[in-house]
Enzyme design. Structure first.
Site, PDB file in Angstrom:
ATOM      1  N   SER A  18      -7.574   1.598  -0.344  1.00  0.00           N
ATOM      2  CA  SER A  18      -9.023   1.750  -0.201  1.00  0.00           C
ATOM      3  C   SER A  18      -9.471   3.193  -0.385  1.00  0.00           C
ATOM      4  CB  SER A  18      -9.475   1.245   1.178  1.00  0.00           C
ATOM      5  OG  SER A  18      -8.831   1.972   2.210  1.00  0.00           O
ATOM      6  N   ASP A  67      -2.116  -2.327   9.909  1.00  0.00           N
ATOM      7  CA  ASP A  67      -1.938  -1.018  10.533  1.00  0.00           C
ATOM      8  C   ASP A  67      -0.454  -0.679  10.419  1.00  0.00           C
ATOM      9  OD1 ASP A  67      -1.564   1.167  12.143  1.00  0.00           O
ATOM     10  OD2 ASP A  67      -2.455   0.283  13.932  1.00  0.00           O
ATOM     11  N   ASN A  94       1.545   4.771  -0.733  1.00  0.00           N
ATOM     12  CA  ASN A  94       0.477   5.771  -0.850  1.00  0.00           C
ATOM     13  C   ASN A  94      -0.200   6.094   0.473  1.00  0.00           C
ATOM     14  OD1 ASN A  94      -1.689   7.325  -2.284  1.00  0.00           O
ATOM     15  ND2 ASN A  94      -2.941   5.596  -1.633  1.00  0.00           N
ATOM     16  N   SER A 151       3.450  15.194  -0.590  1.00  0.00           N
ATOM     17  CA  SER A 151       2.452  16.260  -0.480  1.00  0.00           C
ATOM     18  C   SER A 151       3.132  17.587  -0.768  1.00  0.00           C
ATOM     19  CB  SER A 151       1.852  16.292   0.933  1.00  0.00           C
ATOM     20  OG  SER A 151       1.114  17.486   1.156  1.00  0.00           O
ATOM     21  N   TYR A 164       3.357  16.461  10.029  1.00  0.00           N
ATOM     22  CA  TYR A 164       2.949  15.938   8.720  1.00  0.00           C
ATOM     23  C   TYR A 164       3.874  16.437   7.617  1.00  0.00           C
ATOM     24  CZ  TYR A 164       0.054  14.939   4.627  1.00  0.00           C
ATOM     25  OH  TYR A 164      -0.397  14.494   3.415  1.00  0.00           O
ATOM     26  N   LYS A 168       6.573  14.136   5.237  1.00  0.00           N
ATOM     27  CA  LYS A 168       6.484  14.046   3.786  1.00  0.00           C
ATOM     28  C   LYS A 168       7.768  14.531   3.116  1.00  0.00           C
ATOM     29  CE  LYS A 168       2.303  12.390   3.290  1.00  0.00           C
ATOM     30  NZ  LYS A 168       2.062  11.080   2.649  1.00  0.00           N
ATOM     31  N   ILE A 197      -6.854  17.095  -3.314  1.00  0.00           N
ATOM     32  CA  ILE A 197      -7.440  16.049  -4.145  1.00  0.00           C
ATOM     33  C   ILE A 197      -8.731  15.570  -3.497  1.00  0.00           C
ATOM     34  CG2 ILE A 197      -7.067  13.847  -5.291  1.00  0.00           C
ATOM     35  CD1 ILE A 197      -5.133  16.079  -6.142  1.00  0.00           C
TER      36      ILE A 197
END
Length: 254
Positions: A18, A67, A94, A151, A164, A168, A197
């Site tokens: 989405s 979820d 993604n 990332s 984070y 990644k 992005i």
């Protein structure tokens, strides 16, 4: 066999579909005749709009809510996709979360081990589990594509925090193992490492002056990443690669 024919009838499952990158990647693969399983978590309206757009373009598309912070939801997502659309040929991992943002000058004490583990579970563990579920069909037919959305934070530490960035970078080790293990079976596995992005959650509060750090002179667009996804799906010779798409911000791969 031309490129469109080679993907016609393949099913692509795109998590986080989405959002900007997921949506444009879905449209790009649909142009090659792929059916699309549109995963979303909270943005039901956006997911429905994407499904409508995909169906207008002439491909089969269904939206699936899950979820992905809970592994049982990952298993249910996979089961629902297979039941309604069939086995998955192309998996684009993604989706992801940032959770608490402490920035490059933050304190490691500001992140609990529970939040660290939660970030890893959502970003890395769920991607691993979904890949684990999808690969048997790919092996059976001797064709499959697995792509991880990483990332530049994985190679630089990034601007969110260690939870984070490390979640990644863990994708990269996972990708390397999968690609080496299953390359001989016709399954390719690669990662894309974007930065800055537009039209994504990550760019919701990024200051405009950051554009001055980007050699190409602009922020990235979802189309810039979707074109890489398209290439990796079409290419049967490229595997075990991390594609950095950041407008030249970092010097080379990591």
């Amino acid at each position: 066999m031309n490129k469109t024919e080679s993907l016609k009838g393949k099913l692509a499952l795109i998590t986080g579909c989405s959002g900007g990158i997921g949506r444009v990647s879905a449209l790009a693969l649909a142009n090659h005749g792929c059916s699309i399983a549109v995963h979303y978590n909270a943005s039901k309206g956006k997911a429905s709009d994407i499904v409508t757009q995909l169906k207008i373009s002439g491909v089969n598309a269904v939206a699936f809510q899950a979820d992905l912070s809970q592994y049982n939801n990952v298993r249910k997502l996979y089961a629902d996709v297979v039941a309604q659309m069939g086995p998955v040929d192309i998996l684009f991992n993604n989706s992801g979360v940032t959770n608490t943002v402490i920035g490059p000058q933050g304190n490691i004490q500001d992140l609990s081990i529970d939040e660290f583990e939660s970030t890893w579970r959502t970003n890395t563990g769920s991607s691993y589990l979904l890949t684990q579920l999808c690969i048997p069909h790919m092996l059976e037919q001797k064709w499959g594509r697995v792509i991880f959305c990483s990332s530049v934070a994985a190679g630089t530490g990034g601007i969110i925090g260690p939870h984070y960035a490390s979640s990644k970078s863990a994708m990269h080790g996972l990708m390397h193992w999968i690609s080496m293990r299953y390359a001989k079976d016709g399954v390719t596995c690669n990662a894309i490492a974007p930065a800055l992005i537009k039209e994504t959650t990550m760019m919701a509060n990024v200051p405009d002056e950051l554009v001055q750090r980007i050699p190409v002179g602009r922020f990235g667009l979802p189309e810039d990443i979707a074109s890489v996804v398209e290439m990796l799906v079409l290419n049967s010779y490229m595997t075990n690669k991390i594609i950095v798409a950041d407008g030249g911000w970092t010097a080379g791969a990591f």
